[in-house]
Design a protein around this motif. Sequence first.
Motif, PDB file in Angstrom:
ATOM      1  N   GLY A 135      84.554 102.985 -64.186  1.00  0.00           N
ATOM      2  CA  GLY A 135      84.902 101.590 -63.325  1.00  0.00           C
ATOM      3  C   GLY A 135      86.280 102.072 -62.448  1.00  0.00           C
ATOM      4  O   GLY A 135      86.700 101.269 -61.883  1.00  0.00           O
ATOM      5  N   GLU A 136      86.268 103.414 -62.154  1.00  0.00           N
ATOM      6  CA  GLU A 136      87.226 103.704 -61.000  1.00  0.00           C
ATOM      7  C   GLU A 136      86.714 103.268 -59.668  1.00  0.00           C
ATOM      8  O   GLU A 136      85.571 103.104 -59.503  1.00  0.00           O
ATOM      9  N   ARG A 137      87.512 103.658 -58.618  1.00  0.00           N
ATOM     10  CA  ARG A 137      87.209 103.745 -57.314  1.00  0.00           C
ATOM     11  C   ARG A 137      86.610 105.127 -56.772  1.00  0.00           C
ATOM     12  O   ARG A 137      87.092 106.088 -57.347  1.00  0.00           O
ATOM     13  N   ALA A 138      86.107 105.172 -55.459  1.00  0.00           N
ATOM     14  CA  ALA A 138      85.513 106.419 -54.956  1.00  0.00           C
ATOM     15  C   ALA A 138      85.979 106.208 -53.590  1.00  0.00           C
ATOM     16  O   ALA A 138      85.835 105.066 -52.867  1.00  0.00           O
ATOM     17  N   LEU A 139      86.465 107.287 -52.983  1.00  0.00           N
ATOM     18  CA  LEU A 139      86.635 107.360 -51.522  1.00  0.00           C
ATOM     19  C   LEU A 139      85.188 107.932 -50.960  1.00  0.00           C
ATOM     20  O   LEU A 139      84.984 109.189 -51.341  1.00  0.00           O
ATOM     21  N   GLN A 140      84.563 106.817 -50.416  1.00  0.00           N
ATOM     22  CA  GLN A 140      83.390 107.478 -49.585  1.00  0.00           C
ATOM     23  C   GLN A 140      83.473 108.071 -48.293  1.00  0.00           C
ATOM     24  O   GLN A 140      84.176 107.120 -47.500  1.00  0.00           O
ATOM     25  N   ILE A 141      83.110 109.180 -48.073  1.00  0.00           N
ATOM     26  CA  ILE A 141      83.160 109.747 -46.858  1.00  0.00           C
ATOM     27  C   ILE A 141      81.871 110.063 -46.309  1.00  0.00           C
ATOM     28  O   ILE A 141      80.914 110.629 -47.048  1.00  0.00           O
ATOM     29  N   MET A 142      81.097 109.307 -45.041  1.00  0.00           N
ATOM     30  CA  MET A 142      80.109 109.674 -44.534  1.00  0.00           C
ATOM     31  C   MET A 142      80.196 110.382 -43.364  1.00  0.00           C
ATOM     32  O   MET A 142      80.996 109.773 -42.579  1.00  0.00           O
ATOM     33  N   ALA A 143      79.638 111.362 -43.072  1.00  0.00           N
ATOM     34  CA  ALA A 143      79.567 112.131 -41.970  1.00  0.00           C
ATOM     35  C   ALA A 143      78.352 112.682 -41.395  1.00  0.00           C
ATOM     36  O   ALA A 143      77.245 113.078 -42.428  1.00  0.00           O
ATOM     37  N   GLU A 144      78.145 113.275 -40.332  1.00  0.00           N
ATOM     38  CA  GLU A 144      76.713 113.971 -39.877  1.00  0.00           C
ATOM     39  C   GLU A 144      77.374 115.144 -38.867  1.00  0.00           C
ATOM     40  O   GLU A 144      78.135 115.252 -38.352  1.00  0.00           O
ATOM     41  N   ASP A 145      76.096 115.906 -39.026  1.00  0.00           N
ATOM     42  CA  ASP A 145      76.034 117.081 -38.250  1.00  0.00           C
ATOM     43  C   ASP A 145      75.479 116.546 -36.885  1.00  0.00           C
ATOM     44  O   ASP A 145      74.452 116.302 -36.941  1.00  0.00           O
ATOM     45  N   PRO A 146      76.109 116.672 -35.652  1.00  0.00           N
ATOM     46  CA  PRO A 146      75.755 115.956 -34.376  1.00  0.00           C
ATOM     47  C   PRO A 146      74.267 116.607 -33.969  1.00  0.00           C
ATOM     48  O   PRO A 146      73.359 115.867 -33.621  1.00  0.00           O
ATOM     49  N   ALA A 147      74.142 117.806 -34.375  1.00  0.00           N
ATOM     50  CA  ALA A 147      72.913 118.483 -34.273  1.00  0.00           C
ATOM     51  C   ALA A 147      71.505 117.976 -35.068  1.00  0.00           C
ATOM     52  O   ALA A 147      70.403 118.055 -34.388  1.00  0.00           O
ATOM     53  N   THR A 148      71.973 117.450 -36.190  1.00  0.00           N
ATOM     54  CA  THR A 148      70.683 117.023 -37.087  1.00  0.00           C
ATOM     55  C   THR A 148      70.912 115.527 -37.396  1.00  0.00           C
ATOM     56  O   THR A 148      69.830 114.885 -37.983  1.00  0.00           O
ATOM     57  N   GLY A 149      72.037 114.768 -37.250  1.00  0.00           N
ATOM     58  CA  GLY A 149      72.232 113.730 -37.684  1.00  0.00           C
ATOM     59  C   GLY A 149      72.278 113.509 -39.302  1.00  0.00           C
ATOM     60  O   GLY A 149      72.218 112.312 -39.845  1.00  0.00           O
ATOM     61  N   GLN A 150      72.584 114.469 -39.797  1.00  0.00           N
ATOM     62  CA  GLN A 150      72.595 114.475 -41.305  1.00  0.00           C
ATOM     63  C   GLN A 150      73.559 115.799 -41.787  1.00  0.00           C
ATOM     64  O   GLN A 150      74.010 116.294 -41.169  1.00  0.00           O
ATOM     65  N   LEU A 151      73.922 115.571 -43.114  1.00  0.00           N
ATOM     66  CA  LEU A 151      74.589 116.709 -43.781  1.00  0.00           C
ATOM     67  C   LEU A 151      73.903 117.194 -45.094  1.00  0.00           C
ATOM     68  O   LEU A 151      73.236 116.476 -45.764  1.00  0.00           O
ATOM     69  N   VAL A 152      73.660 118.647 -45.012  1.00  0.00           N
ATOM     70  CA  VAL A 152      73.241 119.180 -46.217  1.00  0.00           C
ATOM     71  C   VAL A 152      74.164 119.416 -47.259  1.00  0.00           C
ATOM     72  O   VAL A 152      75.336 119.113 -46.940  1.00  0.00           O
ATOM     73  N   ILE A 153      73.658 119.650 -48.466  1.00  0.00           N
ATOM     74  CA  ILE A 153      74.601 119.919 -49.729  1.00  0.00           C
ATOM     75  C   ILE A 153      75.759 120.959 -49.342  1.00  0.00           C
ATOM     76  O   ILE A 153      77.144 120.365 -49.498  1.00  0.00           O
ATOM     77  N   ASP A 154      75.667 122.032 -48.771  1.00  0.00           N
ATOM     78  CA  ASP A 154      76.626 122.907 -48.458  1.00  0.00           C
ATOM     79  C   ASP A 154      77.526 122.343 -47.698  1.00  0.00           C
ATOM     80  O   ASP A 154      78.770 122.393 -47.844  1.00  0.00           O
ATOM     81  N   GLN A 155      77.155 121.613 -46.660  1.00  0.00           N
ATOM     82  CA  GLN A 155      78.213 120.945 -45.519  1.00  0.00           C
ATOM     83  C   GLN A 155      78.930 119.860 -46.366  1.00  0.00           C
ATOM     84  O   GLN A 155      80.236 119.515 -46.057  1.00  0.00           O
ATOM     85  N   CYS A 156      78.330 119.046 -47.225  1.00  0.00           N
ATOM     86  CA  CYS A 156      79.157 118.078 -47.928  1.00  0.00           C
ATOM     87  C   CYS A 156      80.128 118.880 -48.666  1.00  0.00           C
ATOM     88  O   CYS A 156      81.214 118.021 -48.834  1.00  0.00           O
ATOM     89  N   ALA A 157      79.789 119.751 -49.389  1.00  0.00           N
ATOM     90  CA  ALA A 157      80.878 120.537 -50.261  1.00  0.00           C
ATOM     91  C   ALA A 157      81.698 120.990 -49.503  1.00  0.00           C
ATOM     92  O   ALA A 157      83.093 120.973 -49.873  1.00  0.00           O
ATOM     93  N   ALA A 158      81.538 121.614 -48.117  1.00  0.00           N
ATOM     94  CA  ALA A 158      82.741 122.077 -47.449  1.00  0.00           C
ATOM     95  C   ALA A 158      83.680 121.003 -46.845  1.00  0.00           C
ATOM     96  O   ALA A 158      84.878 121.293 -46.880  1.00  0.00           O
ATOM     97  N   LEU A 159      83.066 119.707 -46.596  1.00  0.00           N
ATOM     98  CA  LEU A 159      83.898 118.697 -46.062  1.00  0.00           C
ATOM     99  C   LEU A 159      84.879 118.282 -47.242  1.00  0.00           C
ATOM    100  O   LEU A 159      85.993 117.886 -47.042  1.00  0.00           O
ATOM    101  N   SER A 160      84.172 118.110 -48.546  1.00  0.00           N
ATOM    102  CA  SER A 160      84.857 117.711 -49.612  1.00  0.00           C
ATOM    103  C   SER A 160      86.064 118.512 -49.914  1.00  0.00           C
ATOM    104  O   SER A 160      87.212 118.132 -50.157  1.00  0.00           O
TER     105      SER A 160
END
Length: 188
Positions: free
Chosen positions: A35-60
């Motif tokens: 029931g708590e809140r989440a800070l949702q961050i959406m980002a992309e690698d400009p080369a692929t238009g996506q983030l893979v798990i390792d990239q999400c972890a690094a940004l987190s």
Amino acid sequence: MADLARLTDVIKPEAKALGFDLVRVKMVASEAGDGERALQIMAEDPATGQLVIDQCAALSRAVSEKIDALEEQGQTLIEGTYHLEVSSPGIDRPLTRPKDFSNWAGHEAKIALVEKVGKHRNLRGELLGIEGDVVAIADKNAGRVDVPLANIHAAKLILTDALIAATQPLVTDGAEDIVEDEEEKADD
């Protein structure tokens, strides 16, 4: 409460330092079930238009460290408890930046407006692009509608075969390492 503009100012340089473009920063209800809140961050690698798990972890990690450091200095960026969620925008991505409306012109989109344009608060149809700060969409019912960016509450692409065909393939590194559970396989 959280000041999203301030959070964006804190998060954007962390994303940029890792080579990512920030797509969206938003406070949402947590899907963790508490029931708590989440800070949702959406980002992309400009080369692929996506983030893979390792990239999400690094940004987190980078964002967590930055927020912790600021809180140690006495700044409160988010009142109360929250979870941090970092993700890729996905194929049916939100359209949040002017370049999104340009890059995805020709694809079907859904736009929710702050204030009605004519009789319409919700538009759906082919995204025609953006000129200056005005987005154009060929709504299925209203025809061409021009909407100021400031009047867009939310916008996202609609998953279609054309969008799938136009989207760069997802990174599948590691997919060959996935092992099926024999029990599940036997049930098929």
